[in-house]
Design a protein around this motif. Structure first.
Motif, mmCIF file in Angstrom:
data_model
loop_
_atom_site.group_PDB
_atom_site.id
_atom_site.type_symbol
_atom_site.label_atom_id
_atom_site.label_comp_id
_atom_site.label_asym_id
_atom_site.label_seq_id
_atom_site.Cartn_x
_atom_site.Cartn_y
_atom_site.Cartn_z
ATOM 1 N N VAL A 146 22.461 -2.235 -46.004
ATOM 2 C CA VAL A 146 21.756 -1.190 -45.262
ATOM 3 C C VAL A 146 21.869 -1.449 -43.763
ATOM 4 O O VAL A 146 22.186 -0.542 -42.980
ATOM 5 N N LYS A 147 21.608 -2.681 -43.348
ATOM 6 C CA LYS A 147 21.659 -3.035 -41.925
ATOM 7 C C LYS A 147 23.035 -2.768 -41.341
ATOM 8 O O LYS A 147 23.168 -2.190 -40.252
ATOM 9 N N ALA A 148 24.074 -3.206 -42.051
ATOM 10 C CA ALA A 148 25.436 -3.060 -41.545
ATOM 11 C C ALA A 148 25.801 -1.593 -41.336
ATOM 12 O O ALA A 148 26.399 -1.217 -40.315
ATOM 13 N N ASN A 156 21.016 7.598 -43.928
ATOM 14 C CA ASN A 156 20.426 7.916 -45.237
ATOM 15 C C ASN A 156 20.996 7.001 -46.317
ATOM 16 O O ASN A 156 22.227 6.906 -46.471
ATOM 17 N N PHE A 157 20.111 6.345 -47.065
ATOM 18 C CA PHE A 157 20.526 5.335 -48.027
ATOM 19 C C PHE A 157 19.789 5.509 -49.352
ATOM 20 O O PHE A 157 18.589 5.785 -49.374
ATOM 21 N N LEU A 158 20.514 5.316 -50.440
ATOM 22 C CA LEU A 158 19.918 5.303 -51.772
ATOM 23 C C LEU A 158 20.400 4.028 -52.467
ATOM 24 O O LEU A 158 21.578 3.896 -52.807
ATOM 25 N N PHE A 159 19.478 3.094 -52.639
ATOM 26 C CA PHE A 159 19.777 1.766 -53.174
ATOM 27 C C PHE A 159 19.448 1.753 -54.664
ATOM 28 O O PHE A 159 18.317 2.013 -55.058
ATOM 29 N N GLN A 160 20.445 1.445 -55.496
ATOM 30 C CA GLN A 160 20.261 1.430 -56.947
ATOM 31 C C GLN A 160 20.092 -0.017 -57.423
ATOM 32 O O GLN A 160 20.988 -0.844 -57.222
ATOM 33 N N ASN A 161 18.976 -0.324 -58.061
ATOM 34 C CA ASN A 161 18.779 -1.702 -58.488
ATOM 35 C C ASN A 161 19.495 -1.985 -59.808
ATOM 36 O O ASN A 161 20.117 -1.105 -60.413
ATOM 37 N N ALA A 203 12.994 -7.499 -57.793
ATOM 38 C CA ALA A 203 11.732 -7.652 -57.062
ATOM 39 C C ALA A 203 11.988 -8.086 -55.620
ATOM 40 O O ALA A 203 11.342 -7.593 -54.681
ATOM 41 N N ILE A 204 12.931 -8.991 -55.441
ATOM 42 C CA ILE A 204 13.237 -9.483 -54.090
ATOM 43 C C ILE A 204 13.835 -8.378 -53.227
ATOM 44 O O ILE A 204 13.442 -8.191 -52.065
ATOM 45 N N THR A 205 14.790 -7.631 -53.768
ATOM 46 C CA THR A 205 15.406 -6.564 -52.969
ATOM 47 C C THR A 205 14.381 -5.494 -52.607
ATOM 48 O O THR A 205 14.414 -4.944 -51.506
ATOM 49 N N MET A 208 12.314 -6.831 -49.736
ATOM 50 C CA MET A 208 13.133 -6.877 -48.522
ATOM 51 C C MET A 208 13.357 -5.480 -47.952
ATOM 52 O O MET A 208 13.314 -5.275 -46.729
ATOM 53 N N LEU A 209 13.601 -4.512 -48.825
ATOM 54 C CA LEU A 209 13.796 -3.135 -48.369
ATOM 55 C C LEU A 209 12.517 -2.571 -47.768
ATOM 56 O O LEU A 209 12.544 -1.862 -46.758
ATOM 57 N N GLU A 210 11.380 -2.867 -48.400
ATOM 58 C CA GLU A 210 10.094 -2.406 -47.868
ATOM 59 C C GLU A 210 9.819 -3.009 -46.492
ATOM 60 O O GLU A 210 9.258 -2.340 -45.615
ATOM 61 N N ALA A 211 10.227 -4.263 -46.286
ATOM 62 C CA ALA A 211 10.034 -4.903 -44.989
ATOM 63 C C ALA A 211 11.011 -4.363 -43.952
ATOM 64 O O ALA A 211 10.692 -4.269 -42.760
ATOM 65 N N LEU A 212 12.202 -3.980 -44.409
ATOM 66 C CA LEU A 212 13.238 -3.499 -43.492
ATOM 67 C C LEU A 212 12.990 -2.066 -43.032
ATOM 68 O O LEU A 212 13.244 -1.728 -41.871
ATOM 69 N N ALA A 213 12.510 -1.222 -43.926
ATOM 70 C CA ALA A 213 12.404 0.218 -43.640
ATOM 71 C C ALA A 213 11.714 0.543 -42.315
ATOM 72 O O ALA A 213 12.238 1.367 -41.536
ATOM 73 N N PRO A 214 10.568 -0.060 -41.980
ATOM 74 C CA PRO A 214 9.906 0.293 -40.711
ATOM 75 C C PRO A 214 10.680 -0.149 -39.468
ATOM 76 O O PRO A 214 10.375 0.311 -38.369
ATOM 77 N N LYS A 215 11.663 -1.017 -39.636
ATOM 78 C CA LYS A 215 12.422 -1.546 -38.505
ATOM 79 C C LYS A 215 13.653 -0.714 -38.167
ATOM 80 O O LYS A 215 14.356 -1.026 -37.203
ATOM 81 N N LEU A 216 13.908 0.329 -38.965
ATOM 82 C CA LEU A 216 15.102 1.151 -38.745
ATOM 83 C C LEU A 216 14.686 2.579 -38.412
ATOM 84 O O LEU A 216 14.588 3.440 -39.296
ATOM 85 N N PRO A 217 14.425 2.868 -37.137
ATOM 86 C CA PRO A 217 13.990 4.213 -36.734
ATOM 87 C C PRO A 217 14.982 5.290 -37.149
ATOM 88 O O PRO A 217 16.194 5.137 -36.981
ATOM 89 N N GLY A 218 14.462 6.358 -37.699
ATOM 90 C CA GLY A 218 15.308 7.491 -38.075
ATOM 91 C C GLY A 218 15.999 7.341 -39.410
ATOM 92 O O GLY A 218 16.696 8.267 -39.854
ATOM 93 N N ALA A 219 15.826 6.207 -40.081
ATOM 94 C CA ALA A 219 16.493 5.994 -41.366
ATOM 95 C C ALA A 219 15.639 6.491 -42.520
ATOM 96 O O ALA A 219 14.404 6.469 -42.452
ATOM 97 N N HIS A 220 16.293 6.934 -43.579
ATOM 98 C CA HIS A 220 15.632 7.280 -44.830
ATOM 99 C C HIS A 220 16.216 6.374 -45.907
ATOM 100 O O HIS A 220 17.405 6.448 -46.214
ATOM 101 N N ILE A 221 15.378 5.520 -46.473
ATOM 102 C CA ILE A 221 15.823 4.564 -47.480
ATOM 103 C C ILE A 221 15.119 4.861 -48.789
ATOM 104 O O ILE A 221 13.888 4.840 -48.867
ATOM 105 N N GLY A 222 15.899 5.152 -49.817
ATOM 106 C CA GLY A 222 15.354 5.405 -51.141
ATOM 107 C C GLY A 222 15.727 4.287 -52.095
ATOM 108 O O GLY A 222 16.829 3.734 -52.023
#
Length: 314
Positions: A146-148, A156-161, A203-205, A208-222
């Motif tokens: 996501v960061k890269a 816009n990101f959709l992460f599949q576990n 659980a870890i991802t 990590m995604l929940e912690a990352l989301a507020p740090k990326l202005p304008g991003a939508h992470i699902g």
């Protein structure tokens, strides 16, 4: 200790509330382009489900332009779990970045997906031992995707576990010698360990995604909960499978029982409409019917519709 536990629970509740109230996801009609990364579960070149892969179905269902980069055999990084296949960070992302200028994808109209982990946690990787890596390393690598992409302009990101891999024939307690592993192993121990690897990694991802989301202005992470979806398909197949023979969630459409060390095999392939009665294509991969379900739910998420399998974190 009781007061500390209560305080932690309260903080977690507040954090969950913040994520829920601020998570809006993508808008209906917003997304025009689908860019996919991952392994054989997503590859559209070497297809492992006996038909069309889920990204092709998703692009049809949601009327999207598909730009695929996923490759069979991939792990997140060959520097973490080495396999001689095009990994996400050493091959797929560099290929995308090399084409980015010519693709000219509008950030607000493009969504990026990642479905990876099956090879990272599997045989010849974490499951069978890797002294230099852990599930924490693999999870961090996945989230770094996501960061890269965000740093390159993606929004816009959709992460599949990971799916419940202990339910696939390869890693079930009743696993047999097959095309992917024809050596001695303790099938029960593998199944238990795989359960722990997948649950821990997911659980870890998520954290990590929940912690990352507020740090990326304008991003939508699902977060697309493949694990919950496949668990439901495994437990309640009549809601998802529609073939013409009795529903089957333990066998495979294309199964090969090998002798020890792979000296010979006995293969059976189910044909015609009966294939849609199966959850698995072979000992490791979902069937085409299972992937149609994945595609349907992914398309709904990308179209901004409500689905029980996707949680928008931002």
């Amino acid at each position: 200790m009781g007061r500390f536990r209560t305080t932690v629970q309260a903080l977690l509740a507040v954090a969950a509330s913040i994520v829920t109230t601020s998570a809006i996801g993508v808008r209906p009609g917003q997304i025009k382009n689908l860019v996919t990364f991952g392994d054989s579960y997503t590859d559209v070149v070497f297809v492992w489900d006996g038909g069309d892969p889920w990204p092709v179905y998703t692009s049809r269902y949601a009327h999207l332009d598909l730009i695929p980069f996923a490759r069979s055999g991939a792990t997140c990084s060959n520097n973490i779990t080495f396999r001689p296949f095009p990994s996400l960070f050493e091959s797929q992302l560099p290929e995308y970045f090399s084409q980015k200028g010519s693709l000219r994808l509008a950030p607000q109209e493009t969504i990026y997906t990642l479905w990876i982990g099956t090879n990272d946690v599997g045989a010849n990787a974490l499951l069978t031992g890797n002294d230099d890596a852990s599930i924490v390393d693999v999870s961090a690598c996945m989230v770094n995707w996501v960061k890269a992409l965000y740093e390159s302009g993606a929004r816009n990101f959709l992460f599949q576990n990971m799916i419940p891999l202990q339910t696939v024939p390869m890693y079930s307690p009743n696993a047999y010698f097959n095309r992917f592993w024809a050596e001695e192993r303790n099938a029960t121990a593998w199944s238990v360990f795989m359960t722990e690897l997948v649950l821990s990694g997911n659980a870890i991802t998520k954290l990590m995604l929940e912690a990352l989301a507020p740090k990326l202005p304008g991003a939508h992470i699902g977060l697309f909960d493949s694990h919950a979806l496949f668990t439901d398909m495994f437990k309640r197949p009549s809601l998802y499978l529609n073939g013409t023979v009795p529903l089957n969630v333990t066998g495979a459409v294309n199964s090969c029982v090998f002798e020890l060390h792979g000296s010979s095999s006995n293969c059976v392939v189910i044909s015609g409409s009966a294939k849609d009665s199966y959850l698995w294509w072979d000992e490791l991969h979902p069937s085409e019917q299972a992937n149609r379900i994945v595609a349907r739910e992914m398309a709904a998420s990308i179209q901004g519709k409500k689905t029980r399998w996707t949680t928008w974190l931002s």
